[in-house]
Design a protein around this motif. Sequence first.
Motif, PDB file in Angstrom:
ATOM      1  N   CYS A  77      99.448  96.380  59.376  1.00 21.75           N
ATOM      2  CA  CYS A  77     101.068  96.708  59.019  1.00 21.75           C
ATOM      3  C   CYS A  77     101.111  97.191  57.212  1.00 21.75           C
ATOM      4  CB  CYS A  77     102.120  95.795  59.049  1.00 21.75           C
ATOM      5  SG  CYS A  77     101.920  93.865  58.018  1.00 21.75           S
ATOM      6  N   THR A  78      99.846  97.371  56.654  1.00 15.94           N
ATOM      7  CA  THR A  78      99.498  98.203  55.397  1.00 15.94           C
ATOM      8  C   THR A  78      99.816  98.897  54.878  1.00 15.94           C
ATOM      9  OG1 THR A  78      97.856  95.824  55.499  1.00 15.94           O
ATOM     10  CG2 THR A  78     100.066  95.523  54.045  1.00 15.94           C
ATOM     11  N   ASP A  79     100.259  99.931  55.006  1.00 15.41           N
ATOM     12  CA  ASP A  79      99.862 101.328  54.209  1.00 15.41           C
ATOM     13  C   ASP A  79      99.428 101.826  53.443  1.00 15.41           C
ATOM     14  OD1 ASP A  79     101.841 101.716  53.663  1.00 15.41           O
ATOM     15  OD2 ASP A  79     103.161 103.219  54.394  1.00 15.41           O
ATOM     16  N   ARG A  80      99.682 101.075  52.131  1.00 14.41           N
ATOM     17  CA  ARG A  80      99.183 101.627  51.266  1.00 14.41           C
ATOM     18  C   ARG A  80      98.195 100.076  50.306  1.00 14.41           C
ATOM     19  NH1 ARG A  80     104.837 103.074  48.829  1.00 14.41           N
ATOM     20  NH2 ARG A  80     104.805 103.419  51.437  1.00 14.41           N
ATOM     21  N   TYR A  81      97.631 100.014  49.553  1.00 18.30           N
ATOM     22  CA  TYR A  81      97.035  99.498  48.816  1.00 18.30           C
ATOM     23  C   TYR A  81      97.508  97.902  48.120  1.00 18.30           C
ATOM     24  CZ  TYR A  81      92.666 101.633  48.618  1.00 18.30           C
ATOM     25  OH  TYR A  81      91.732 101.788  48.470  1.00 18.30           O
ATOM     26  N   VAL A  82      97.286  96.363  48.514  1.00 20.45           N
ATOM     27  CA  VAL A  82      98.503  95.039  48.065  1.00 20.45           C
ATOM     28  C   VAL A  82      96.931  94.360  48.281  1.00 20.45           C
ATOM     29  CG1 VAL A  82     100.409  95.591  49.497  1.00 20.45           C
ATOM     30  CG2 VAL A  82      98.638  94.018  50.463  1.00 20.45           C
ATOM     31  N   ALA A  83      97.430  93.312  47.259  1.00 22.37           N
ATOM     32  CA  ALA A  83      97.484  92.501  46.911  1.00 22.37           C
ATOM     33  C   ALA A  83      95.889  91.353  48.159  1.00 22.37           C
ATOM     34  CB  ALA A  83      97.610  91.104  45.908  1.00 22.37           C
ATOM     35  N   LYS A  84      94.672  91.305  47.819  1.00 23.12           N
ATOM     36  CA  LYS A  84      93.683  91.016  49.255  1.00 23.12           C
ATOM     37  C   LYS A  84      94.955  89.640  49.928  1.00 23.12           C
ATOM     38  CE  LYS A  84      90.315  91.718  51.446  1.00 23.12           C
ATOM     39  NZ  LYS A  84      90.283  93.199  52.335  1.00 23.12           N
ATOM     40  N   PRO A  85      94.946  88.056  49.366  1.00 18.55           N
ATOM     41  CA  PRO A  85      95.652  87.382  49.964  1.00 18.55           C
ATOM     42  C   PRO A  85      96.463  87.754  50.771  1.00 18.55           C
ATOM     43  CG  PRO A  85      94.710  86.889  47.722  1.00 18.55           C
ATOM     44  CD  PRO A  85      94.611  88.352  47.637  1.00 18.55           C
ATOM     45  N   VAL A  86      97.673  89.026  50.411  1.00 20.38           N
ATOM     46  CA  VAL A  86      98.983  88.919  51.198  1.00 20.38           C
ATOM     47  C   VAL A  86      98.220  90.502  52.072  1.00 20.38           C
ATOM     48  CG1 VAL A  86     100.552  90.747  51.077  1.00 20.38           C
ATOM     49  CG2 VAL A  86      99.702  89.350  48.924  1.00 20.38           C
ATOM     50  N   GLU A  87      96.889  90.930  52.130  1.00 21.57           N
ATOM     51  CA  GLU A  87      96.685  92.272  52.950  1.00 21.57           C
ATOM     52  C   GLU A  87      96.702  90.730  54.089  1.00 21.57           C
ATOM     53  OE1 GLU A  87      94.970  95.309  54.836  1.00 21.57           O
ATOM     54  OE2 GLU A  87      96.229  95.311  52.949  1.00 21.57           O
ATOM     55  N   VAL A  88      95.652  90.124  53.668  1.00 20.70           N
ATOM     56  CA  VAL A  88      94.658  89.165  54.470  1.00 20.70           C
ATOM     57  C   VAL A  88      95.748  88.712  55.036  1.00 20.70           C
ATOM     58  CG1 VAL A  88      93.028  87.555  55.599  1.00 20.70           C
ATOM     59  CG2 VAL A  88      92.865  88.979  54.048  1.00 20.70           C
ATOM     60  N   LEU A  89      96.921  88.231  54.811  1.00 22.19           N
ATOM     61  CA  LEU A  89      98.526  88.086  55.730  1.00 22.19           C
ATOM     62  C   LEU A  89      98.779  87.765  56.495  1.00 22.19           C
ATOM     63  CD1 LEU A  89      99.833  84.560  55.406  1.00 22.19           C
ATOM     64  CD2 LEU A  89     100.730  85.475  53.677  1.00 22.19           C
ATOM     65  N   LEU A  90      99.353  88.961  55.987  1.00 23.77           N
ATOM     66  CA  LEU A  90      99.901  89.670  56.656  1.00 23.77           C
ATOM     67  C   LEU A  90      99.445  90.104  58.089  1.00 23.77           C
ATOM     68  CD1 LEU A  90     102.007  92.576  53.485  1.00 23.77           C
ATOM     69  CD2 LEU A  90     102.994  90.440  55.592  1.00 23.77           C
ATOM     70  N   ASN A  91      98.492  90.462  57.705  1.00 24.15           N
ATOM     71  CA  ASN A  91      97.460  91.640  59.036  1.00 24.15           C
ATOM     72  C   ASN A  91      96.259  90.167  60.065  1.00 24.15           C
ATOM     73  OD1 ASN A  91      98.263  93.834  59.003  1.00 24.15           O
ATOM     74  ND2 ASN A  91      97.300  93.874  56.710  1.00 24.15           N
ATOM     75  N   SER A  92      96.772  89.725  59.469  1.00 21.87           N
ATOM     76  CA  SER A  92      95.792  88.196  60.045  1.00 21.87           C
ATOM     77  C   SER A  92      96.602  87.670  61.860  1.00 21.87           C
ATOM     78  CB  SER A  92      95.030  86.535  59.451  1.00 21.87           C
ATOM     79  OG  SER A  92      96.388  86.456  59.111  1.00 21.87           O
ATOM     80  N   THR A  93      97.131  88.332  62.807  1.00 19.84           N
ATOM     81  CA  THR A  93      97.654  87.688  63.918  1.00 19.84           C
ATOM     82  C   THR A  93      98.329  88.948  64.156  1.00 19.84           C
ATOM     83  OG1 THR A  93     100.028  87.392  63.227  1.00 19.84           O
ATOM     84  CG2 THR A  93      98.278  85.690  62.408  1.00 19.84           C
ATOM     85  N   PRO A  94      98.444  88.651  65.416  1.00 17.03           N
ATOM     86  CA  PRO A  94      99.536  90.575  65.980  1.00 17.03           C
ATOM     87  C   PRO A  94     100.957  90.237  65.782  1.00 17.03           C
ATOM     88  CG  PRO A  94      97.964  88.635  67.978  1.00 17.03           C
ATOM     89  CD  PRO A  94      98.173  88.394  66.424  1.00 17.03           C
ATOM     90  N   LEU A  95     101.477  89.540  64.551  1.00 18.85           N
ATOM     91  CA  LEU A  95     102.723  89.988  64.343  1.00 18.85           C
ATOM     92  C   LEU A  95     102.659  91.560  63.417  1.00 18.85           C
ATOM     93  CD1 LEU A  95     103.646  86.436  63.076  1.00 18.85           C
ATOM     94  CD2 LEU A  95     104.227  87.253  65.217  1.00 18.85           C
TER      95      LEU A  95
END
Length: 252
Positions: A220-238
């Motif tokens: 759900c992230t189309d640009r670079y964000v901090a790695k912990p944020v990237e993992v948090l946002l994209n780790s589930t079907p949400l």
Amino acid sequence: MNHQESYRQNEAYAEFLAGWDAGFYAKYADTLRPERPSARVLDVGCGVGQVVARLTEAGFEAYGVDVSEPNIARAGKFSDRCVLYDGKRLPFPDRHFAAVGALNVLEHVDEPEVFIRELARVTEPGGKIVLSSPNFFRVLGFRDYHPKMRGLGNKWRNWRRIREKLSLMKSAPSQARFDRMNPIVRARFQPDDDAVVATNPFEMKFFLEQAGCLVESVSCTDRYVAKPVEVLLNSTPLRYLMFNAFLVARKR
């Protein structure tokens, strides 16, 4: 005049794209890089050529196409491999590129289902496809810049529509289609407002698979964000219900 033809002479569109910060397209451009050195890569809807320039500088044989004459005129400053096309059939043979992508283009095309098939057609077997677009069916999130995303009422309607679409894709896949929207026209040009396709990760994945691709990732992230944020946002079907739809697929 169809929607795509409205961009043909749109100087305001070219001016808007010329102001893009590199951070906006960096993740897309870097993800689009082929695995093989010097391989051919295509940016569909190349705008004024920043992504083509970035890939060329990295040593790839990068090409771009766009429906806008002012865009291509500006892109010529970066590369002579950016050309005007009709927005329907890509002017390249089958299986021609090691990687093909489109960043924030799908929501503006007249025939999105055909557009995805065209991306797959010009991609070689084993090649990469990167497709990124807003998630107009977002149910979670904030900064809802389009009216279809905004408010609890719309988010509830989006959730119900997603469930209907998932059911249709399973029970009658030949009938599945992206929902169309009426463009919002403002005195000051706003490309996101004039989208005509309600793009979303569910149908983008479905039509890529229909075109003979294996979808390797959906985020759900189309640009670079901090790695912990990237993992948090994209780790589930949400991730299918938030922000954007950033898909990486492989042509079978």
